[in-house]
Design an enzyme around this catalytic site. Sequence first.
Site, PDB file in Angstrom:
ATOM      1  N   SER A 139      -3.565 -28.119  -9.218  1.00 55.70           N
ATOM      2  CA  SER A 139      -2.961 -28.856 -10.329  1.00 55.70           C
ATOM      3  C   SER A 139      -3.432 -28.283 -11.669  1.00 55.70           C
ATOM      4  O   SER A 139      -3.210 -27.122 -11.954  1.00 55.70           O
ATOM      5  CB  SER A 139      -3.273 -30.345 -10.199  1.00 55.70           C
ATOM      6  OG  SER A 139      -2.578 -31.089 -11.164  1.00 55.70           O
ATOM      7  N   LYS A 156      -1.867 -31.411  -1.700  1.00 55.58           N
ATOM      8  CA  LYS A 156      -1.110 -32.659  -1.865  1.00 55.58           C
ATOM      9  C   LYS A 156      -0.200 -32.769  -0.655  1.00 55.58           C
ATOM     10  O   LYS A 156       0.559 -31.844  -0.365  1.00 55.58           O
ATOM     11  CB  LYS A 156      -0.300 -32.636  -3.166  1.00 55.58           C
ATOM     12  CG  LYS A 156      -1.166 -32.653  -4.422  1.00 55.58           C
ATOM     13  CD  LYS A 156      -0.330 -32.615  -5.695  1.00 55.58           C
ATOM     14  CE  LYS A 156      -1.222 -32.660  -6.925  1.00 55.58           C
ATOM     15  NZ  LYS A 156      -0.452 -32.541  -8.196  1.00 55.58           N
ATOM     16  N   ASP A 173       2.254 -28.481 -16.630  1.00 56.30           N
ATOM     17  CA  ASP A 173       0.887 -28.314 -16.134  1.00 56.30           C
ATOM     18  C   ASP A 173       0.860 -27.228 -15.064  1.00 56.30           C
ATOM     19  O   ASP A 173       1.883 -26.595 -14.768  1.00 56.30           O
ATOM     20  CB  ASP A 173       0.329 -29.644 -15.623  1.00 56.30           C
ATOM     21  CG  ASP A 173       0.889 -30.085 -14.284  1.00 56.30           C
ATOM     22  OD1 ASP A 173       2.024 -29.692 -13.956  1.00 56.30           O
ATOM     23  OD2 ASP A 173       0.203 -30.819 -13.558  1.00 56.30           O
ATOM     24  N   ASP A 206       4.244 -30.435 -11.990  1.00 59.77           N
ATOM     25  CA  ASP A 206       4.713 -31.804 -11.733  1.00 59.77           C
ATOM     26  C   ASP A 206       4.532 -32.728 -12.938  1.00 59.77           C
ATOM     27  O   ASP A 206       4.878 -33.902 -12.883  1.00 59.77           O
ATOM     28  CB  ASP A 206       4.067 -32.406 -10.474  1.00 59.77           C
ATOM     29  CG  ASP A 206       2.549 -32.500 -10.538  1.00 59.77           C
ATOM     30  OD1 ASP A 206       1.966 -32.217 -11.599  1.00 59.77           O
ATOM     31  OD2 ASP A 206       1.943 -32.847  -9.497  1.00 59.77           O
ATOM     32  N   HIS A 233       3.105 -37.739 -15.161  1.00 61.17           N
ATOM     33  CA  HIS A 233       3.922 -37.803 -13.944  1.00 61.17           C
ATOM     34  C   HIS A 233       5.065 -38.780 -14.196  1.00 61.17           C
ATOM     35  O   HIS A 233       4.838 -39.943 -14.528  1.00 61.17           O
ATOM     36  CB  HIS A 233       3.097 -38.321 -12.754  1.00 61.17           C
ATOM     37  CG  HIS A 233       1.996 -37.416 -12.312  1.00 61.17           C
ATOM     38  ND1 HIS A 233       2.200 -36.362 -11.462  1.00 61.17           N
ATOM     39  CD2 HIS A 233       0.674 -37.405 -12.603  1.00 61.17           C
ATOM     40  CE1 HIS A 233       1.053 -35.741 -11.232  1.00 61.17           C
ATOM     41  NE2 HIS A 233       0.113 -36.351 -11.912  1.00 61.17           N
TER      42      HIS A 233
END
Length: 460
Positions: free
Chosen positions: A103, A113, A239, A243, A326
């Site tokens: 991430s 994830k 990012d 996401d 998000h």
Amino acid sequence: MFVPAPEIFKAYDIRGIVDKTLTVEAVRAIGHALGSEAVARKQQAIAVGRDGRLSGPALAGALADGIRAAGVDVIDVGCVPTPLTYFAAYELGTNSCVSVTGSHNPPDYNGLKMVLGGQTLFGELIQALRQRIIDGNLVTAAIPGKLTQADVVPAYVSKILGDVKLSRPMKIVMDCGNGVAGAVAPELFKRMGCELVELFCEVDGNFPNHHPDPSKPENLADVIRALRDTDAEIGLAFDGDGDRLGVVTKDGEIIFPDRQLMLFAEDVLSRVPGGEIIYDVKCTRNLAGWITARGGKPTMWNTGHALVKAKLKETGAPLAGEMSGHVFFKERWYGFDDGLYTGARLLEIVSRHADANPVLKGLPDAVSTPELNIKMNEGEPFALVDKLKAEAKFEGAESILTIDGVRVEYADGFGLARPSNTTPVVVLRFEADNEAAIARIQADFRRAIEGVWPGVQLPF
């Protein structure tokens, strides 16, 4: 059987330092546990994608080996943003997927994830994978699962182009932060009708220019500069795994995700009258009234992408969002967090106007702090917040919400203290109608926190 370090099994995902806590051996073992759980859930194949980190190929290979050892097929979708791995689960009919991603963490981190049978794994479901390894409760198939490759990028781009339409061409600044969004986003937005000023769209797992985390204002400095120096009218930043989205106006104002959500809520509610809109406890208190005024049902919920996704699924809400960036569109999309799709929907809305700037700047705003962190030892953040819930008195509070930490609502603002589920910190956030009110609320929180935890170092 090798048992991975307990500290990599986080609340929402698996994450650790490559070659220290997160090793090839650890990821292979987790893959075997995940494959075994897939067998128990009658899942026959798992799509695996990875972000642009240097450790990605080795870890994705080890993960695939582990999954296949349980007799489950793996479809490798390559180096793609995390939302494209989620998309692959739908497009390829696997209903299960894993993104190998760190991430927005530093370059030496990576993680997983995971989605099985349409369910995002979090909390106890992640801990259960480690328990499987400890117990040796692993399926070992006589014939390993198959490994195949698939390119889902063309289908993903086509799907968005068929769904999102700009009302006019736009010139935008796009900063991919050398994250994996750079492999897809420039092509997508050009084909939507955008002219791009590209910043750091080359995928580079060293992240040589700035950290790929648009929730931190310092990481948007290059976007602000490019907007000032060019005739682009809006800036988008992604990012590290694509996401989450950051948004900047022509004059350099950052439109934080809770204000973006107002724009999205108004748009979605025009087609889904009475729809429920979910947002996390860190979001502005302006949201509830905004949603209600447009006929929607506001629901405040826990922070954490996996928790919000679970709530979205439970309620059937058409839209949800978090302060971290998000955003989850169920209306017209699949309900997973997708920074690229969110950016496309944002441009669709603002392109209906001659100038994006007044649309974004016209959204209600308040005086607020960014996220502030009290750094503590492992376990202490939860103990501090529990003591606040049990013992603290807040002067002038209208209500105290405890769904996720302690959010204290005043007539002219709010204060929040919640324990992070990923790092040993207490996350604080304050918002008010004016500077005097925010100072008063912070003083109230300082008194309360020092009262239950003397000697604590506060960041405000």
